[in-house]
Design a protein around this motif. Structure first.
Motif, PDB file in Angstrom:
ATOM      1  N   VAL A  82      12.408   8.590  38.832  1.00  0.00           N
ATOM      2  CA  VAL A  82      13.381   8.781  37.895  1.00  0.00           C
ATOM      3  C   VAL A  82      14.797   8.506  38.113  1.00  0.00           C
ATOM      4  CG1 VAL A  82      13.756  11.491  37.028  1.00  0.00           C
ATOM      5  CG2 VAL A  82      13.979  10.155  35.994  1.00  0.00           C
ATOM      6  N   ASP A  83      15.452   7.706  36.903  1.00  0.00           N
ATOM      7  CA  ASP A  83      16.481   8.159  37.553  1.00  0.00           C
ATOM      8  C   ASP A  83      17.335   7.946  36.042  1.00  0.00           C
ATOM      9  OD1 ASP A  83      16.633   5.305  36.100  1.00  0.00           O
ATOM     10  OD2 ASP A  83      16.734   3.934  37.999  1.00  0.00           O
ATOM     11  N   SER A  84      18.975   7.385  35.529  1.00  0.00           N
ATOM     12  CA  SER A  84      19.173   7.869  34.972  1.00  0.00           C
ATOM     13  C   SER A  84      18.997   6.867  33.283  1.00  0.00           C
ATOM     14  CB  SER A  84      21.085   7.124  34.713  1.00  0.00           C
ATOM     15  OG  SER A  84      21.214   5.874  34.524  1.00  0.00           O
ATOM     16  N   LYS A  85      18.199   6.393  33.275  1.00  0.00           N
ATOM     17  CA  LYS A  85      17.514   5.451  32.416  1.00  0.00           C
ATOM     18  C   LYS A  85      15.964   5.275  32.270  1.00  0.00           C
ATOM     19  CE  LYS A  85      22.094   3.090  31.443  1.00  0.00           C
ATOM     20  NZ  LYS A  85      22.571   1.822  31.921  1.00  0.00           N
ATOM     21  N   ARG A  86      15.847   5.332  33.959  1.00  0.00           N
ATOM     22  CA  ARG A  86      13.947   5.172  34.232  1.00  0.00           C
ATOM     23  C   ARG A  86      13.373   5.945  34.285  1.00  0.00           C
ATOM     24  NH1 ARG A  86      14.756  -0.596  37.207  1.00  0.00           N
ATOM     25  NH2 ARG A  86      15.918   1.705  38.277  1.00  0.00           N
ATOM     26  N   ILE A  87      11.895   6.444  33.511  1.00  0.00           N
ATOM     27  CA  ILE A  87      10.932   7.172  34.455  1.00  0.00           C
ATOM     28  C   ILE A  87       9.706   6.211  34.434  1.00  0.00           C
ATOM     29  CG2 ILE A  87       8.926   8.994  33.655  1.00  0.00           C
ATOM     30  CD1 ILE A  87      11.108   9.461  31.267  1.00  0.00           C
ATOM     31  N   HIS A  88       9.035   6.345  36.111  1.00  0.00           N
ATOM     32  CA  HIS A  88       8.216   5.658  36.625  1.00  0.00           C
ATOM     33  C   HIS A  88       7.088   6.477  36.492  1.00  0.00           C
ATOM     34  CE1 HIS A  88       6.187   3.845  40.440  1.00  0.00           C
ATOM     35  NE2 HIS A  88       6.012   3.139  39.862  1.00  0.00           N
ATOM     36  N   LEU A  89       6.314   6.033  35.542  1.00  0.00           N
ATOM     37  CA  LEU A  89       5.046   7.290  35.358  1.00  0.00           C
ATOM     38  C   LEU A  89       3.715   6.746  35.790  1.00  0.00           C
ATOM     39  CD1 LEU A  89       4.343   9.746  33.517  1.00  0.00           C
ATOM     40  CD2 LEU A  89       4.068   8.216  31.738  1.00  0.00           C
ATOM     41  N   TYR A  90       2.845   6.936  36.841  1.00  0.00           N
ATOM     42  CA  TYR A  90       1.917   7.196  36.797  1.00  0.00           C
ATOM     43  C   TYR A  90       0.715   7.959  35.595  1.00  0.00           C
ATOM     44  CZ  TYR A  90      -2.177   6.686  39.862  1.00  0.00           C
ATOM     45  OH  TYR A  90      -3.337   6.549  40.304  1.00  0.00           O
ATOM     46  N   MET A  91      -0.769   7.374  35.750  1.00  0.00           N
ATOM     47  CA  MET A  91      -1.458   8.424  34.949  1.00  0.00           C
ATOM     48  C   MET A  91      -2.595   8.007  34.951  1.00  0.00           C
ATOM     49  SD  MET A  91       0.669   7.478  30.755  1.00  0.00           S
ATOM     50  CE  MET A  91       0.697   5.400  31.097  1.00  0.00           C
ATOM     51  N   GLU A  92      -3.807   7.975  34.947  1.00  0.00           N
ATOM     52  CA  GLU A  92      -5.066   7.897  35.584  1.00  0.00           C
ATOM     53  C   GLU A  92      -5.980   8.423  34.277  1.00  0.00           C
ATOM     54  OE1 GLU A  92      -6.195  10.413  39.474  1.00  0.00           O
ATOM     55  OE2 GLU A  92      -5.488   8.200  40.233  1.00  0.00           O
ATOM     56  N   MET A  93      -6.607   7.761  34.524  1.00  0.00           N
ATOM     57  CA  MET A  93      -8.117   8.091  33.119  1.00  0.00           C
ATOM     58  C   MET A  93      -9.180   8.318  33.464  1.00  0.00           C
ATOM     59  SD  MET A  93      -9.604   5.843  30.198  1.00  0.00           S
ATOM     60  CE  MET A  93      -7.849   5.093  29.862  1.00  0.00           C
ATOM     61  N   PHE A  94      -9.745   9.645  33.303  1.00  0.00           N
ATOM     62  CA  PHE A  94     -11.210  10.288  33.528  1.00  0.00           C
ATOM     63  C   PHE A  94     -11.890  10.437  32.347  1.00  0.00           C
ATOM     64  CE2 PHE A  94      -7.739  12.402  36.264  1.00  0.00           C
ATOM     65  CZ  PHE A  94      -8.157  12.226  37.440  1.00  0.00           C
ATOM     66  N   SER A  95     -13.529  10.562  32.727  1.00  0.00           N
ATOM     67  CA  SER A  95     -14.521  10.455  31.593  1.00  0.00           C
ATOM     68  C   SER A  95     -15.038  11.205  31.427  1.00  0.00           C
ATOM     69  CB  SER A  95     -15.475   8.993  31.853  1.00  0.00           C
ATOM     70  OG  SER A  95     -16.238   8.819  30.681  1.00  0.00           O
ATOM     71  N   ASP A  96     -15.651  11.746  30.423  1.00  0.00           N
ATOM     72  CA  ASP A  96     -16.830  13.249  30.788  1.00  0.00           C
ATOM     73  C   ASP A  96     -18.205  13.154  31.092  1.00  0.00           C
ATOM     74  OD1 ASP A  96     -18.246  11.203  28.785  1.00  0.00           O
ATOM     75  OD2 ASP A  96     -18.633  12.960  27.684  1.00  0.00           O
ATOM     76  N   LYS A  97     -18.077  11.935  31.857  1.00  0.00           N
ATOM     77  CA  LYS A  97     -19.383  11.676  32.912  1.00  0.00           C
ATOM     78  C   LYS A  97     -19.389  11.418  34.323  1.00  0.00           C
ATOM     79  CE  LYS A  97     -22.287  10.768  29.279  1.00  0.00           C
ATOM     80  NZ  LYS A  97     -22.604  11.987  28.664  1.00  0.00           N
ATOM     81  N   ARG A  98     -18.160  11.113  34.621  1.00  0.00           N
ATOM     82  CA  ARG A  98     -17.495  11.021  36.006  1.00  0.00           C
ATOM     83  C   ARG A  98     -16.211  11.900  36.434  1.00  0.00           C
ATOM     84  NH1 ARG A  98     -18.349   6.928  38.499  1.00  0.00           N
ATOM     85  NH2 ARG A  98     -19.436   5.103  37.665  1.00  0.00           N
ATOM     86  N   HIS A  99     -16.168  12.484  37.511  1.00  0.00           N
ATOM     87  CA  HIS A  99     -14.936  13.339  37.916  1.00  0.00           C
ATOM     88  C   HIS A  99     -13.580  12.411  38.864  1.00  0.00           C
ATOM     89  CE1 HIS A  99     -17.652  17.308  37.824  1.00  0.00           C
ATOM     90  NE2 HIS A  99     -18.414  16.392  38.116  1.00  0.00           N
ATOM     91  N   GLU A 100     -14.308  11.377  39.204  1.00  0.00           N
ATOM     92  CA  GLU A 100     -12.621  10.371  40.063  1.00  0.00           C
ATOM     93  C   GLU A 100     -11.966   9.908  38.442  1.00  0.00           C
ATOM     94  OE1 GLU A 100     -16.607   8.651  40.552  1.00  0.00           O
ATOM     95  OE2 GLU A 100     -16.677   9.839  40.529  1.00  0.00           O
ATOM     96  N   ALA A 101     -11.539   9.075  38.998  1.00  0.00           N
ATOM     97  CA  ALA A 101     -10.537   8.254  37.535  1.00  0.00           C
ATOM     98  C   ALA A 101     -12.016   6.933  37.419  1.00  0.00           C
ATOM     99  CB  ALA A 101      -9.141   7.881  37.855  1.00  0.00           C
ATOM    100  N   VAL A 102     -11.880   6.966  35.453  1.00  0.00           N
ATOM    101  CA  VAL A 102     -12.272   5.314  35.502  1.00  0.00           C
ATOM    102  C   VAL A 102     -11.469   4.273  35.387  1.00  0.00           C
ATOM    103  CG1 VAL A 102     -14.519   6.528  34.343  1.00  0.00           C
ATOM    104  CG2 VAL A 102     -11.993   6.026  33.268  1.00  0.00           C
ATOM    105  N   SER A 103      -9.627   4.419  35.599  1.00  0.00           N
ATOM    106  CA  SER A 103      -8.732   3.772  35.382  1.00  0.00           C
ATOM    107  C   SER A 103      -7.712   4.704  35.973  1.00  0.00           C
ATOM    108  CB  SER A 103      -9.011   3.485  33.616  1.00  0.00           C
ATOM    109  OG  SER A 103      -7.632   2.372  33.474  1.00  0.00           O
ATOM    110  N   ALA A 104      -6.753   3.368  36.218  1.00  0.00           N
ATOM    111  CA  ALA A 104      -4.545   4.246  36.289  1.00  0.00           C
ATOM    112  C   ALA A 104      -4.239   3.157  35.944  1.00  0.00           C
ATOM    113  CB  ALA A 104      -5.012   3.963  37.318  1.00  0.00           C
ATOM    114  N   SER A 105      -2.908   3.216  35.755  1.00  0.00           N
ATOM    115  CA  SER A 105      -2.100   2.883  34.923  1.00  0.00           C
ATOM    116  C   SER A 105      -0.471   3.120  35.385  1.00  0.00           C
ATOM    117  CB  SER A 105      -1.586   3.142  33.613  1.00  0.00           C
ATOM    118  OG  SER A 105      -0.427   1.805  32.943  1.00  0.00           O
ATOM    119  N   GLU A 106       0.111   2.533  35.931  1.00  0.00           N
ATOM    120  CA  GLU A 106       1.547   3.423  36.075  1.00  0.00           C
ATOM    121  C   GLU A 106       2.746   1.989  35.084  1.00  0.00           C
ATOM    122  OE1 GLU A 106       3.567   2.088  40.195  1.00  0.00           O
ATOM    123  OE2 GLU A 106       1.557   0.874  40.229  1.00  0.00           O
ATOM    124  N   GLN A 107       3.690   2.807  34.642  1.00  0.00           N
ATOM    125  CA  GLN A 107       4.316   1.926  33.450  1.00  0.00           C
ATOM    126  C   GLN A 107       5.963   2.320  33.816  1.00  0.00           C
ATOM    127  OE1 GLN A 107       3.588   2.306  29.975  1.00  0.00           O
ATOM    128  NE2 GLN A 107       0.940   2.196  30.263  1.00  0.00           N
TER     129      GLN A 107
END
Length: 166
Positions: A82-107
């Motif tokens: 994070v800086d004064s104007k921006r945020i680097h956000l990382y996300m992972e998506m999980f499904s009810d059928k799996r313990h590991e991430a099914v997808s990831a995104s950074e923005q």
């Protein structure tokens, strides 16, 4: 990482293979960013009263496993920077059928002043304090963060060498 969003894969989100359509992964991540904005104090009322918002500058999605219609999904997120104007956000998506991430995104998200034709703006002090507090020393770097897409460069023989493909 904190849970930002929960939903169920809707029938209108799946393709002809009965998998979550690639565009709808991004929709789910977009909903998660909305929830993240609420979490840092940029809820709808605050966005309207201050004429401030977050815009996505860049987004990367990694598809790891298929998700089927009706699956419960959860998106967890962490602030990588994070800086004064921006945020680097990382996300992972999980499904009810799996313990590991099914997808990831950074923005990369940019704070904007909506009254000045969407020009970047320094975070208001209360929002800056919340975003900074989310970026602690023990925040994970994100298993799939920082990836670059591309094929390896292969030098081609000079024209006329007789080794060009037909």
């Amino acid at each position: 990482m904190h849970t930002l969003y929960r939903d169920t894969v809707r029938p209108e989100w799946v393709d002809f293979n009965c998998h979550l359509r690639d565009a709808f992964y991004m929709l789910v991540y977009s909903f998660a960013v909305d929830a993240f904005m609420d979490h840092i104090g940029l809820d709808d009322a605050t966005r309207r009263s201050r004429n401030r918002s977050l815009f996505t500058l860049e987004a990367h999605v990694v598809f790891l496993h298929e998700i089927k219609e009706g699956a419960a999904i959860r998106v967890d997120g962490a602030v990588l920077g994070v800086d004064s104007k921006r945020i680097h956000l990382y996300m992972e998506m999980f499904s009810d059928k799996r313990h590991e991430a099914v997808s990831a995104s950074e923005q990369m998200l940019l704070h904007v002043d909506m009254t000045s034709h969407a020009k970047s703006a320094v975070f208001d002090p209360d929002i800056a304090a919340r975003t900074s507090s989310l970026r602690s020393g023990d925040t994970p770097t994100g298993r799939y963060a920082g990836r670059v897409i591309g094929l390896p460069f292969v030098a081609r023989p000079a024209s006329g060498s007789g080794t060009e493909p037909a």
